[in-house]
Every structure is written in C-alpha cells, then in structure tokens.
Write a protein that holds these residues in place. Structure first.
Motif, PDB file in Angstrom:
ATOM      1  N   UNK A 160       0.967  -1.182   0.044  1.00  0.00           N
ATOM      2  CA  UNK A 160       0.005  -0.132   0.078  1.00  0.00           C
ATOM      3  C   UNK A 160       0.922   1.043  -0.037  1.00  0.00           C
ATOM      4  N   UNK A 161       2.104   1.343   0.714  1.00  0.00           N
ATOM      5  CA  UNK A 161       2.990   2.617   0.562  1.00  0.00           C
ATOM      6  C   UNK A 161       3.284   2.727  -0.897  1.00  0.00           C
ATOM      7  N   UNK A 162       3.693   1.709  -1.457  1.00  0.00           N
ATOM      8  CA  UNK A 162       4.128   1.833  -2.788  1.00  0.00           C
ATOM      9  C   UNK A 162       3.136   2.231  -3.758  1.00  0.00           C
ATOM     10  N   UNK A 204      -0.345  14.950  -0.115  1.00  0.00           N
ATOM     11  CA  UNK A 204      -1.631  14.208   0.340  1.00  0.00           C
ATOM     12  C   UNK A 204      -1.402  12.837   0.594  1.00  0.00           C
ATOM     13  N   UNK A 205      -0.759  12.201  -0.713  1.00  0.00           N
ATOM     14  CA  UNK A 205      -0.452  10.829  -0.594  1.00  0.00           C
ATOM     15  C   UNK A 205       0.814  10.552   0.454  1.00  0.00           C
ATOM     16  N   UNK A 206       1.810  11.642   0.586  1.00  0.00           N
ATOM     17  CA  UNK A 206       2.784  11.067   1.524  1.00  0.00           C
ATOM     18  C   UNK A 206       2.224  11.302   2.440  1.00  0.00           C
ATOM     19  N   UNK A 207       1.352  12.075   3.223  1.00  0.00           N
ATOM     20  CA  UNK A 207       0.805  12.337   4.420  1.00  0.00           C
ATOM     21  C   UNK A 207       0.361  10.745   4.670  1.00  0.00           C
ATOM     22  N   UNK A 208      -0.632  10.387   3.727  1.00  0.00           N
ATOM     23  CA  UNK A 208      -1.316   9.072   3.899  1.00  0.00           C
ATOM     24  C   UNK A 208      -0.200   7.850   4.437  1.00  0.00           C
ATOM     25  N   UNK A 209       0.822   7.963   3.461  1.00  0.00           N
ATOM     26  CA  UNK A 209       1.698   6.833   3.656  1.00  0.00           C
ATOM     27  C   UNK A 209       2.348   7.138   5.090  1.00  0.00           C
ATOM     28  N   UNK A 210       2.636   7.970   5.612  1.00  0.00           N
ATOM     29  CA  UNK A 210       3.310   8.197   6.939  1.00  0.00           C
ATOM     30  C   UNK A 210       2.231   7.284   7.989  1.00  0.00           C
ATOM     31  N   UNK A 211       1.129   7.769   7.686  1.00  0.00           N
ATOM     32  CA  UNK A 211       0.083   7.359   8.687  1.00  0.00           C
ATOM     33  C   UNK A 211       0.159   5.671   8.484  1.00  0.00           C
ATOM     34  N   UNK A 212       0.259   5.257   7.316  1.00  0.00           N
ATOM     35  CA  UNK A 212       0.314   3.752   6.840  1.00  0.00           C
ATOM     36  C   UNK A 212       1.292   2.949   7.447  1.00  0.00           C
ATOM     37  N   UNK A 213       2.637   3.802   7.465  1.00  0.00           N
ATOM     38  CA  UNK A 213       3.833   3.074   8.253  1.00  0.00           C
ATOM     39  C   UNK A 213       3.811   3.168   9.651  1.00  0.00           C
ATOM     40  N   UNK A 218       0.289   4.118  -2.901  1.00  0.00           N
ATOM     41  CA  UNK A 218       0.008   5.501  -2.542  1.00  0.00           C
ATOM     42  C   UNK A 218       0.797   6.562  -3.105  1.00  0.00           C
ATOM     43  N   UNK A 219       2.399   6.115  -2.867  1.00  0.00           N
ATOM     44  CA  UNK A 219       3.377   7.181  -3.412  1.00  0.00           C
ATOM     45  C   UNK A 219       3.215   7.128  -4.896  1.00  0.00           C
TER      46      UNK A 219
END
Lengths: 244, 79, 111, 557
Positions: free
Chosen positions: C40-42, C68-77, C44-45
């Motif tokens: 999912x990180x890959x 925005x996608x980077x912010x979501x990926x941070x949460x995801x991590x 989203x980014x």
C-alpha cells in the motif's frame, strides 16, 4: 482450517483479486501524470499557513484528525503490547542477568553515537514544519538513541535510565496534549483541531501555528511510546523468566 | 519512466519476494531490514523525503529489532 | 512501462498474503503481513508521483509531487509498525503457552 | 446554554481519548476506585454527548469540517465528519455499551492496573470515529484503531493459550482485510483525486461501472466484510469473541461487528451509489447474508462452549442484518438498524450472564454445567428470557427489528428459522443448566471445543456484586426499550419512510431510477447537485451546501 483448504481459499481469492486488480490497474491514470486535484488545493493552503513542509501541514493542520487517529493507534498499540507482554503470574523479571560481552569498539561506537543521535532526533522533531521529518520520525530516532545503550552492552544502565512507568506517563501526557490542543481550537474558533496560534513568518522556527506544537507533542509521544514498546520486548527477550 | 526508477521498483519487488521466501525467522529479520532500505531508496526517488525518513527509522531499524527480539524469546521458550 | 509501479504494489500485497498462507512459523507470518502492507505504501506514493516535480518542501519553484499521498503513507507506516508490534507480542505469548509457533500444530488457529 | 451541534462529533472522539490519557497517566498511582470512576465518568459524558448529537440529527445531517477547513468556493482540503440518524445512533450505541461493560468491569479485573480501561476507552474513540467519519481514509484509520485495540483486548488473558491464539488470528485476518480496503481507497483517489466519501461519490457519478471502480468497490468492501465476519471471512469471529474477556465480548458482538456492516452500507451508498446498479449489489449482499445466517445458525446449534455458542449466534445475526441492509430501502435499513440495537442489548446481557456463570461455577461448558445452576437466582430466569429475546420475541427490539427487516426483504422463513435456532440453542443450554432438563449429556464428540478448561474470571465473589446485576439489567432493559418506545423506531426513520426516498437524504435511495449520463459527459460534479437536493431543499441549504464540491477546471475526462 487445514493446510490444503487454506491453499484452495488462497488460490481462489488470489486469482479473483489478482485479475480484478490487474484489470483495474490498466485503467489507472498513467504513472507520473499531471493531474492531482487534491494537491492543487493543499499546497496553497499550506503556504497560506506559513508551513514550508507541506506534508507536515497536511498531517497536523489540514488533515490533523488523521494524525490524531494515527497517534491513538500508536498509543493503543503501545499500551496493548505492554499489557500483552507483562510478566504473567508464573513469571518474574530477573534483574541480575547482564547480556553477553561486547567488543570494546562496539561499546565505544555506541557511546559516541548516542549524543549525535539525540541531537539529530531533536532537530528532526523541532524542524518538522520546515524540513523533511517531524514528530514521528524524530521520535523514533530519539527512542532508538536511548537504546544505543543496549548496543553498547549496558542493559543494566539502560534499565536505570529508563523507568518504564514514567515513560508511560509521559506518553499519556503527550497524547493528552494533542487532544487539548484540539480542544483549544474548538474553544477559540468552534472547530476542533483548528490552527489557532499565530502563523508567524514562513521559515521561522516558531511558525505555522499549531503545527509546531502538535509536532512537538507527537515527538514526545512517539519517543516515550517506542521506548515503552522496545523495553517490553527487551524485557521479554532478556530478563523475564518463568519461575519454576 | 527513468531507468533508475524502473530498477528501484524491480528491486523492491524482488526484495519483498526474498523476505517472504526466507523461512528462517532470524535471517528474515536481516532480509526485512535490507528490504526496508530498498523501500527507502524508492521513496527518495519518488520525491518523498518525509516518508523515506520514517521508513528508514521504522522499517529497517525498529521493526527488524522487534522481530529479532521476538525470535530470540520464541526460541528461548522452546528450550 | 507506466504500469510497473502499480503492478509492483499489487505484487507486494499478494506475495505478502501468499507468505501468510504458506507460513510455517508465526513470526514469519507477522513479517509477511508487514510485507503485504508495504504494497500500500508503494501504491499510494506512485499515485502521488509526478514527473519532474520536486519534493513538497521549502516552497520549491515549479510543481511538487502530491503531498497528500505522502501524508497518508506516513500514517500507513505508523499503523504497520504498531500492528506488527502487537502481533509479535501475541506470538511471544503463544509460544510460551503452547511451546510451538507452527500454525499447523496449533489446534485453535483455524485461519 | 445551547450547544452548536457541529462540535459534538469531534467531541465524541476527543472525550474518550482524553479520558484514556488521564487514566494512563494515573495508572501507576491511582487506587482502583479512582480508575473505575474516571473511566465511568468518561463513558457517561460520551453517552450524553452522543445523545445530544442524536437529538440534533433529527433536524438534518450534522456536518463538521475538522480544523475549520470549511470548503471555500465549494472545494476544500479538510476532513469532514457527518452524523445522520444511523451514524449518530451507532455512536450512541457504542458509548452506551461501553458504559455497561465498564459497570460490569467495576469488580471484574484485579490484576492489570488500568490498562484494560485505557484500551476500552481508546476502542470507544475508534468506534465513534468510524461511525461519524465521512472521509474514506479516516474510515481506514478508525478501522485500524478499532482493530488494534481489539486484538490487544482479545488476547488480554495471556495465561490462556486460546485467548492469545484467538487474538492473533483476529489480528492477521482483519489487518490483511484492512490493507485491501486501503488499496481500494488508493485506487479511488487515483481516479477522483478526492478522499471525502460524498466528494468521491460526486466524481464517480454517472460514469458507468468500469473495472477500476468495480475493483475499488470489491477491495474496500472486503476489509469491512472481514470486520463484520460475513462468509467467507467469518472464521475468525468465533475464535476471538469466545475468548475475549466477558465485558469486551459485549462490545465486540454488540457493536464492533455490526459497525463493519454499517461501513458497507455507508460506502456502497455514499461512494458507489451513483455508479452501481442497485440490483446487482443487492443480490450479492443478500446471497452473502443468507450463507452467513445459515452457517452461523447451524454452527450455533452444535456448540457446547457457551461463549462460542453466543459468538456463532452473532455470526448468524450479522447475516440477517446484512440481508436487511442490502434491501437499501428505507424500511429495510431502518429495520436492520433497529435489529442491531435490540440485538446489542440482548446479546450483551447474555454474554454477561455467561460471564457470571463462569465466575461462579468456573466453567462455560453446557454439558459440564448440567444441573449446576439450580441455585442461581439471577440467571435462572433471565437467561431463558434472553434466549427468547434472541429468538425475536415481540416486545424486544430484536422482535420489532426482525419483523420490519423480514417484511422488507421477503425472506420471512429464513429470518424465523435462523433466529429461532440461535434462541433455541441458548434456551436449550439454559434449561439444561438451571433446570436439569434431559439426562446428563455424555462426552461423545471429541471434536467440539469444550468450555471446561476456561479459566475463572474475576474475583469469584460469594454474592454477586450489585454492579454486575445492574449491567445485565440495563442491557436487557435497553434491548426491550428499543422495541417498545416508538420514538426509537421513529428516529431511525421506520415510521416516516417517505423522507428516506427523498433526494438529499442519506443513505441515497438506490431504488429510484437514476438518469444515465452519456459517456461523453465531463468529470464535473454539477449534475450531482440536484440529486443531493441542493435545488429542491433550500431550508437545509447551508448544511447541505457544505457537501457540494466543485472540481478544478483542468480536470479532463
């Protein structure tokens, strides 16, 4: 479920989902394209609030509720993992074991790296609204720094520097601070998590309003949370033993 | 698409496959850590420094460390 | 070629699930769950990427990639790390109570 | 003093969170009674806030833009919370059940400091957030918050192998499900560039169902259906719900699993309502619901471990709820939600009574307890009553909800059979335990899970603590009140179904014929405005207008 049944379910599911995903991906907008409507709104919004790191502005201002949820997940997981890893009734934490011998070079490296890592971590936290990084990344670095003492072979010293219950209190206070900052916004402007503090000048340390404070709160929460988490794992691996 | 990006994506895919196929959990902590670094590189190329920082701290340090400690405890429990 | 990022993301998700099903040790299972999430990180980014755009920091001239996608990926991590920690904690307790981490030997594990 | 209703949804999330932080900070020092009082106060304040919110929704949807990022010129960057009768109702249900669970917990745990209370309050924050959010990514965040705290609570009894294993299976399965959901959310973002549910819905409207949208739908719903334990994702639920601490079971069966279904309803109407042929969605969900109900009821009858029996009955009921919701008609949805509320009270009371049995007799095995309960004064009469309520006895909320949903789904026979089977299983166990019905059963089947090696919970009191009795009574009365107070049914819209089919109401009616737009139409959301009732309903203008989103002009087809 038996192993073979599991495989049947997996291949059926993977076949279905895989086909569906590939079919969908063929229709995705092409990689690296120009159309990003949300970005076109978010970037001016961030600049308008004096926050050069746009990702931080989104995390702590525009979509601050996401981050509140994220930090709550962290809090819940840390409390949960600490609870799950508590010594059970037939176990005890034995303190007299000090683990193995460590090479002098490793020890030196550990002690040398410790202050450097602490400074880097703090820098990453407090410039989160200006440069890449922020409370979460810096917090993890800070927590790791504390655990360099373990690399340096001094688990006992680590235990003394790391009274677990105080870190838990710190975590609770930091997480509470996030909520309180949100409620301050609610009181002052009627909107939860509103960015109510002065935005300052773009690029200053004290700028971007609430973003700075939320960043610091998250930094404190993540530092103490990760310390509690790692200490629970370390204790299980090193000192919790069954009492026979 | 630049060749560099292509290589980075393929490396990530290969890295993940290796992690999944590594059966021995102790060694898996190592491959997981390497995989974390590969992801970090990809994120840097995708212009995501914030995410790369998180990934390098979490994905190639904290999580593999927890895995190692868990493996150690699990083995200890079997004795 | 422009599909490669998405295909890689899909591959990570599915290979992670494959690993979970194939797993013969619960620590291995947990790591595979983390690999599945890295898909999912890959994804989203990759969605947020734009050719020639710079990182969304410091008010760089020209376009920036989607923050925005980077912010979501941070949460995801963060989610990934915490879920991994919780699952590992459970694995440690399972090993203590049952003496094994082989899913086939655990009668209560029907998933 | 009047409270602006738009500040209530974020308060619903912030109050339990603040309570949890206070508790965690005090955990090391405070005596037990302080811990219980703080937790209880937090739950009660949450109940009050959500009750106010439910009252406010009666005059229309309450929309909150978090952080004050109200859209300017129709386009915005913030997160939106939206409370309607159903969402606010679920939030209230979660708060009320948490309060009951905490009353029961008052004398229950003795070893683990305040950590269980902290986890329960964080779990509550997750459930409230999940009920109220109208942002798709936030839905994922709160789903994960519910899940993470739930794994920890499930595995809380670390001395028991079953407990930690149940928690682990639960964790792996629901995490993977959630990642599928997130993949679907990413795909939707790639297509529409939006994260708010109504905004995505507006962008998708009228563009037909291409494979990308279909894949996104399947992926997003997968995670939610896993959470709701719908076939083929049902297997984790019984393992987890049967082993969690009793007060936590109340929350799991009563509100967490149904929340998964609520997510299905919300996503499939708000996001996909405009592109999805209603009939095909309805058909698929009904088939899944029938399979789940039938399987759950069958397995429920076969159990002798009382908590597993209740867990399978939850699966069966989830199937029935899904059938009701899948009608996507006003009365079907209202009936199903009413059924969920009634079921939550009844099932919660049943779980707590089994918990009392476990505390007093040290077993939850039907065979083991045969004739053992003759002296139990409370459960002797209330357990059979709960069984009848579970079967859908009329005065209870379960009866009314079942009646409305079976009528609107047309599957009366299935509803009657399934609810009778689950109620019958519990009744059978209750009569055997308290009245010694039938000969003592023999242990013949070695395959089924027995309940006699379950560890005793709690302090094993000589007299039943008043708090436990209060919790059971409150839950059972709640299940009854849902059925007899017409205001509840009214608030859910069962009594005024007309308003549900009006445009502008949520969930969007999928039964009304939808004008097809030509494929050449642009990606603007303008055609949507009329369907959201902007033109027809000026009185609600301000609130509804907040939903209207215009799109940047450079967006191409």
């Amino acid at each position: 479920m038996t192993r073979s049944a599991r495989w049947i379910v997996f291949w059926l599911g993977a076949g279905g989902v895989g086909t569906l995903i590939v079919l969908a991906l063929l229709r995705m907008p092409s990689f690296g394209g120009l159309v990003h409507p949300y970005r076109d709104l978010a970037v001016p919004a961030a600049v308008g609030r004096s926050s050069p790191n746009i990702v931080s502005s989104i995390n702590f201002d525009q979509r601050a509720l996401d981050t509140l949820g994220e930090e709550t997940i962290l809090l819940g997981s840390v409390v949960g993992a600490a609870t799950l890893l508590r010594p059970s009734k037939d176990e005890q934490e034995l303190l007299d074991r000090d683990e193995g011998r460590v090479l002098e070079a490793t020890k030196l490296l550990g002690y040398l790296l410790l202050p450097v890592t602490l400074i880097v971590g703090a820098d990453v936290v407090f410039h989160g609204h200006l440069t890449p990084g922020g409370g979460f990344q810096g917090g993890v670095v800070l927590a790791t720094a504390v655990h360099l003492l373990y690399v340096a072979g001094s688990y006992r010293l680590l235990r003394r520097l790391r009274p677990k219950s105080w870190y838990q209190v710190a975590e609770a206070v930091a997480a509470g601070a996030f909520v309180v900052l949100g409620l301050v916004g609610l009181l002052l402007t009627g909107a939860f998590l509103a960015n109510v503090f002065p935005h300052g000048v773009l690029g200053d340390l004290f700028s971007a309003g609430t973003v700075f404070f939320l960043n610091a709160a998250v930094g404190a929460e993540v530092t103490s949370g990760v310390v509690v988490l790692l200490s629970a794992f370390l204790a299980q691996a090193l000192s919790v033993r069954e009492v026979s | 698409m630049t060749p560099l990006l292509v290589v980075a994506f393929l490396l990530v895919a290969a890295g993940a496959t290796v992690v999944v196929l590594t059966r021995e959990p102790g060694r898996q902590a190592v491959t997981l850590s390497v995989y974390g670094v590969l992801l970090t590189l990809l994120f840097v190329l995708l212009q995501a420094p914030d995410v790369a920082l998180s990934q390098v701290a979490v994905g190639s340090a904290v999580v593999p460390l927890m895995v190692l400690l868990a493996v150690r405890k699990v083995r200890g429990g079997k004795r | 070629m422009s599909l490669l990022p998405y295909l890689v993301a899909g591959w990570l998700l599915l290979i992670g699930c494959f690993g979970v099903v194939r797993s013969r040790g619960l620590v291995h299972t947990v790591v595979c769950v983390a690999v599945a999430q890295s898909g999912t990180y890959v994804l989203l980014l990759s969605i947020g990427f734009q050719y020639g755009a710079s990182a969304p920091v410091q008010g760089a001239p020209g376009p920036v990639v989607d923050p925005v996608m980077q912010a979501l990926t941070l949460t995801d991590i963060v989610v990934s790390a915490t879920v991994t920690a919780l699952l590992l904690a459970l694995v440690i307790q399972i090993a203590k109570r049952t003496g094994t981490v082989d899913p086939d030997q655990l009668d209560e594990l029907r998933g | 003093m009047t409270v602006d209703p738009s500040c209530l949804p974020p308060l619903g999330i912030a109050i339990p969170l603040a309570g949890a932080c206070v508790l965690l900070a005090l955990a090391k020092f405070a005596p037990r009674v302080v811990v219980d009082t703080v937790a209880m106060t937090t739950a009660v304040v949450s109940v009050a806030a959500m009750a106010l919110l439910v009252a406010a929704t009666s005059s229309g949807r309450v929309v909150t833009w978090v952080g004050g990022w109200t859209p300017k010129d129709g386009s915005g960057v913030g997160i939106v919370l939206a409370a309607d009768e159903i969402g606010a109702g679920f939030a209230l249900l979660a708060c009320a059940l948490t309060a009951c669970a905490l009353i029961y917990t008052w004398r229950y745990f003795d070893d683990a400091e305040a950590h269980v209370h902290v986890l329960i309050l964080l779990f509550l924050a997750g459930m409230v957030g999940f009920s109220l959010t109208a942002d798709l990514f936030d839905l994922f965040v709160f789903l994960e918050l519910m899940s993470a705290t739930a794994y920890a609570l499930t595995g809380h009894k670390i001395e028991e192998p079953r407990s930690v294993q149940g928690g682990f299976t639960f964790g792996v399965v629901t995490s993977l499900g959630a990642y599928f959901s997130l993949t679907g959310i990413g795909i939707l973002y790639a297509r529409t560039g939006r994260l708010g549910m109504p905004q995505i819905g507006a962008a998708l409207d009228g563009h037909g169902l291409d494979p990308l949208v279909l894949a996104a739908l399947v992926l997003v719903l997968t995670g939610l259906l896993v959470k709701a334990a719908i076939v083929p994702f049902h297997f984790w639920l019984a393992d987890a719900h049967a082993v969690a601490p009793t007060p936590v079971c109340v929350l799991f069966s009563g509100v967490m699993a149904p929340l998964g279904l609520y997510g299905v309803l919300r996503v499939s109407t708000t996001v996909f309502g405009g592109v999805l042929p209603a009939a095909s969605l309805h058909g698929t969900l009904v088939v899944l619901g029938i399979a789940t109900a039938a399987l759950g009821a069958t397995l429920c009858l076969m159990q002798r471990h009382l908590k597993r029996m209740l867990a399978y009955s939850t699966i069966a009921h989830l199937g029935l709820f899904l059938i009701g919701l899948a009608t996507l008609t006003a009365s079907g949805v209202a009936g199903a939600v009413l059924y969920v509320f009634g079921h939550a009270g009844v099932k919660g009371a049943l779980f707590l009574m089994v918990g009392v049995l476990l505390a007093r007799k040290g077993s939850v095995d039907e065979f083991d307890l045969h004739c053992q309960g003759r002296d139990a004064r409370l459960t002797k009469w209330l357990l059979p009553l709960g069984a009848l309520a579970l079967a859908g006895l009329p005065p209870f909320g379960t009866g009314l909800g079942k009646a409305i949903s079976e009528e609107s789904s047309g599957l009366t026979a299935l509803f009657v059979l399934v609810s009778a089977a689950t109620g019958g299983a519990v009744l059978r166990a209750s009569l055997r335990i308290h009245f010694g019905l039938g000969p003592p059963p023999q242990d013949t089947d070695s395959d089924t899970t027995t309940g006699d090696d379950e560890k005793q919970e709690g302090r094993f009191p000589q007299r039943l603590p008043a708090t436990m009795v209060v919790a059971i009574t409150v839950l059972l009365t709640g299940g009854l009140l849902v059925g007899v107070v017409p205001a509840v049914a009214d608030a859910l819209g069962a009594g005024r179904s007309a308003s549900w089919t009006e445009p502008g109401c949520w969930p969007r009616p999928c039964t009304a014929p939808r004008p097809r737009r030509s494929a050449a139409s642009t990606w603007s959301g303008r055609g949507r405005a009329s369907r959201w009732g902007l033109a027809q309903r000026p009185p609600e203008g301000r609130r509804v207008a907040n939903w209207a989103i215009t799109y940047p002009s450079h967006r191409g087809p």
